[in-house]
Design a protein around this motif. Sequence first.
Motif, PDB file in Angstrom:
ATOM      1  N   UNK A 270      31.438  37.138  32.724  1.00 49.70           N
ATOM      2  CA  UNK A 270      33.195  37.159  32.619  1.00 49.70           C
ATOM      3  C   UNK A 270      33.242  38.635  31.883  1.00 49.70           C
ATOM      4  N   UNK A 271      31.825  38.073  30.970  1.00 46.67           N
ATOM      5  CA  UNK A 271      31.895  39.830  30.122  1.00 46.67           C
ATOM      6  C   UNK A 271      31.516  41.413  30.621  1.00 46.67           C
ATOM      7  N   UNK A 272      30.517  41.187  31.803  1.00 47.43           N
ATOM      8  CA  UNK A 272      30.146  41.945  32.235  1.00 47.43           C
ATOM      9  C   UNK A 272      31.289  42.347  33.227  1.00 47.43           C
ATOM     10  N   UNK A 273      31.681  42.118  33.249  1.00 47.65           N
ATOM     11  CA  UNK A 273      32.967  42.585  34.830  1.00 47.65           C
ATOM     12  C   UNK A 273      34.339  43.033  33.458  1.00 47.65           C
ATOM     13  N   UNK A 274      34.160  42.721  32.504  1.00 48.86           N
ATOM     14  CA  UNK A 274      35.798  43.248  31.478  1.00 48.86           C
ATOM     15  C   UNK A 274      34.691  44.232  30.895  1.00 48.86           C
ATOM     16  N   UNK A 275      33.113  44.402  30.606  1.00 47.03           N
ATOM     17  CA  UNK A 275      32.853  45.750  30.223  1.00 47.03           C
ATOM     18  C   UNK A 275      32.888  46.771  30.914  1.00 47.03           C
ATOM     19  N   UNK A 276      32.449  46.320  32.665  1.00 51.27           N
ATOM     20  CA  UNK A 276      32.502  47.361  33.323  1.00 51.27           C
ATOM     21  C   UNK A 276      33.959  48.140  33.478  1.00 51.27           C
ATOM     22  N   UNK A 277      34.865  47.440  33.428  1.00 51.10           N
ATOM     23  CA  UNK A 277      36.263  47.818  33.633  1.00 51.10           C
ATOM     24  C   UNK A 277      36.152  48.404  32.826  1.00 51.10           C
ATOM     25  N   UNK A 278      35.641  48.233  31.286  1.00 53.70           N
ATOM     26  CA  UNK A 278      36.113  49.042  30.502  1.00 53.70           C
ATOM     27  C   UNK A 278      35.432  50.719  30.212  1.00 53.70           C
ATOM     28  N   UNK A 279      34.150  50.607  31.376  1.00 57.20           N
ATOM     29  CA  UNK A 279      33.569  52.198  32.120  1.00 57.20           C
ATOM     30  C   UNK A 279      34.180  52.666  33.391  1.00 57.20           C
ATOM     31  N   UNK A 280      35.049  51.896  34.089  1.00 57.33           N
ATOM     32  CA  UNK A 280      35.880  52.546  35.816  1.00 57.33           C
ATOM     33  C   UNK A 280      35.687  52.170  36.105  1.00 57.33           C
ATOM     34  N   UNK A 281      34.634  51.272  36.325  1.00 59.32           N
ATOM     35  CA  UNK A 281      34.493  50.308  37.158  1.00 59.32           C
ATOM     36  C   UNK A 281      35.828  48.855  37.964  1.00 59.32           C
ATOM     37  N   UNK A 282      36.713  49.022  38.763  1.00 64.16           N
ATOM     38  CA  UNK A 282      38.089  48.567  38.701  1.00 64.16           C
ATOM     39  C   UNK A 282      37.681  47.612  39.666  1.00 64.16           C
ATOM     40  N   UNK A 283      36.477  47.253  40.404  1.00 68.60           N
ATOM     41  CA  UNK A 283      35.867  46.253  42.104  1.00 68.60           C
ATOM     42  C   UNK A 283      35.160  45.998  41.375  1.00 68.60           C
ATOM     43  N   UNK A 284      35.013  45.506  40.167  1.00 69.38           N
ATOM     44  CA  UNK A 284      33.823  44.377  39.895  1.00 69.38           C
ATOM     45  C   UNK A 284      34.392  42.794  39.635  1.00 69.38           C
ATOM     46  N   UNK A 285      33.551  42.004  40.409  1.00 66.16           N
ATOM     47  CA  UNK A 285      33.993  40.413  40.447  1.00 66.16           C
ATOM     48  C   UNK A 285      32.765  39.678  39.737  1.00 66.16           C
TER      49      UNK A 285
END
Length: 383
Positions: A270-285
Motif C-alpha cells: 500500500x505505502x509504495x502505491x501511495x508514495x508513488x502516487x505522490x510522485x505522479x505515478x497514477x498507474x501503480x497497483x
Amino acid sequence: MTYARIPESVIAAVLRSHDIVETVGKYVHLTKHGKYMKGLCPFHSEKTPSFTVTPEKQIFHCYGCGKGGDVIRFVAEIEGYSFPEAVKTMAEQAGIPVSWSAPSAGPSPVDSARDKLREAHELAAKFYHYLLLNTAQGREAMAYLRSRGIGEKLIDRFVIGYAPKGWDTLAKFLESRKFDLGLMEKGGLLAAKQDGSGFVDRFRGRIMFPIWSRDGKVIAFGGRILGDGQPKYLNSPETPLFAKSRLLYNFHQARPAIRKSGTVVLFEGYMDVIKAWSAGVANGVATMGTALTPEHAAALRPHADEAIICYDGDAAGQNAVLKTVPLLERAGLRVSVAMLPGGLDPDEFIDKYGPEAFVRETLEHPVSVTKFKLIYLRKTIYS
C-alpha cells in the motif's frame, strides 16, 4: 429460466452481443486447436494449457480446475462479479437497456447480505477516516503518517483511517446503526469472541487502508499496526466481497492511467502505491499480502500492454520478481523491471532521494527481463 430479477430475454441478448472468443481473448492468449481454442487458465497456475474455449457452443472449460460456463460466467469469475453484476456490466457495454427490477419480491437473501456488507464497509471507511483526522485517538497515527511523508491530501485521496485500540469501537458503531453483527463477522469487519458471547473489532490499534473493488466500492481493509506487534500488516479475510487472489490495490483509481499509458506499475504494498502516487505515478497497483496470481495478471491484460515490476530492492523482493515475470508474460504482457539500489523499497527510495529521482532513475529506465536475470545471477554468485 431466469437469474435473480433479470429477464431471460436480456441474458440472451447479452450472450448474443459478446462473442466468447473475443471476450476471453482479452484476458487469455488463445491458439486454435481444431474446433477449440486453448490457452493457460487464468483461474489457476499451470504450465501446460488445459483451458479451452469452444466457439461453436460459446462456452469455456478448464480441465485443470473445473471452471466452465458461458461468456457471462467467465466475466463474473474473472472480474469477481456476481452473476447479476456481470449481466448488468455486459449489458451496459453492449448498449442494452438496464431496466429490469423485481415485480414484487425484494432482493434475494444473498444479494441483500452483499448489499449490507458493502454499506457497512463504506461506513466503516468513513468512520476510521474521521477518527484519524478528528480525534485524540488518531493523533499518534497522524504523527506516524506525517513522518512517512503522507500528508492530508494523500490521506483524503486514499481515505486512510485509524482503528482505535479499544476492543469494540467499530462493533458498537455498527450495532447502533442496526447492522447484524453476525453478518459483519462473516464480512471480515468483526471477529467472534472465543466464548461465543459476542463480537469484537477485527482491526485494533492500526492505520487503516480501505481496499476497493474494481468499481470503486470499499470491500475490505488492510491495517498496519502502530508500534511493535505482529502481524505488521493485517488484511481482511476472504469474504463474499473480497478475494485477494483476484484483486489489486488501487486498481479502481489506476485504471484510467493504465489504459491511457498502456503500462501498469506493479508494487508490493500500500505505502509504495501511495508514495508513488505522490510522485505522479497514477498507474501503480499492488498485491495484498500475497504473491501475484494468474488471476491478477489476467485482470491487468485487458487494460495494459506492458508491466513494470517495481518490487523491493532486497533479496526477497528480487526473488519475488523472478516468480512474477512468467505470470505476466503468460498473460501476454511485455515485462521490464525497475531496479532499486541498496535494498531500498520504493517508499524508502522516495523518502531518501525524492519523487522526481524515483521517476527519473527507476521507472523511466527499467531494465529488460534478460538484463535483470543477468544482474540477479551475478549478485547471487558473488554475494
